[in-house]
Scaffold this active site. Sequence first.
Site: not given
Ligand code: VGL
Length: 212
Positions: A17, A115, A160
């Site tokens: 991410d 995702k 994540c």
């Molecule tokens: C994430 C919270 C919500 C992450 C993604 O990438 O860690 N955390 N969505």
Amino acid sequence: MTETIHPGSGDVLLVVDPQNDFCPGGALAVPSGDAVLPMVNRLAECFEHVVLTQDWHPGGHLSFASSHLGHKPYDVIALPYGEQILWPDHCVQESFGAAFHRGLHIPRAELIIRKGHHRAIDSYSAFYENDRRTPTGLGGYLRERGLTRIFIAGLAFDYCVRFSAEDARNHGFAVMVIEDACRGIGVGDSIAAARRSFTDHNVGSVHAGAIR
Ligand code: VGL
Ligand code: ZN
């Protein structure tokens, strides 16, 4: 001194991410999230195989506080699959916030796993959604390609990255988290909890500088 690691043909770098919304100025900014970008760019050059993940939610996603009347970000609610932290709206499909940060430069990345695209299920892990039973397909992809050891870097360390590392271990992969190439959100003791879980799951730790 840590031994130097030269990644081989069975190794893969998973960059979690690296998106605008998780960097300073973004909707769910991770403190100094953008600091990992030069590191992951360099790391990627050491690996034959690189996979990226991209948090990719439809508007009105059930993990958004704005989808629950009377709730605010970081409240915890019960969903059919268990407890869910409510987040600010983030990484909405096709938005600027969902795009990869322009400081990311990994032209050789072979796969991007999106995702969180099911409206009613959040997905922290790159392998399974938060119901713990809907697979993303990444486990099969890596196995079919003969990749056995996964190095993980990116955002956020305590969500994540953590859940991807645990699931990778549960799939039988060897896992190394490159902790200085990650940054965490920090909700309560989430960062310490991630470190404890890595010990319990036999997730290894390596410094970015040890990988050449
Ligand atoms: C994430 C919270 C919500 C992450 C993604 O990438 O860690 N955390 N969505
Ligand atoms: Zn998300």
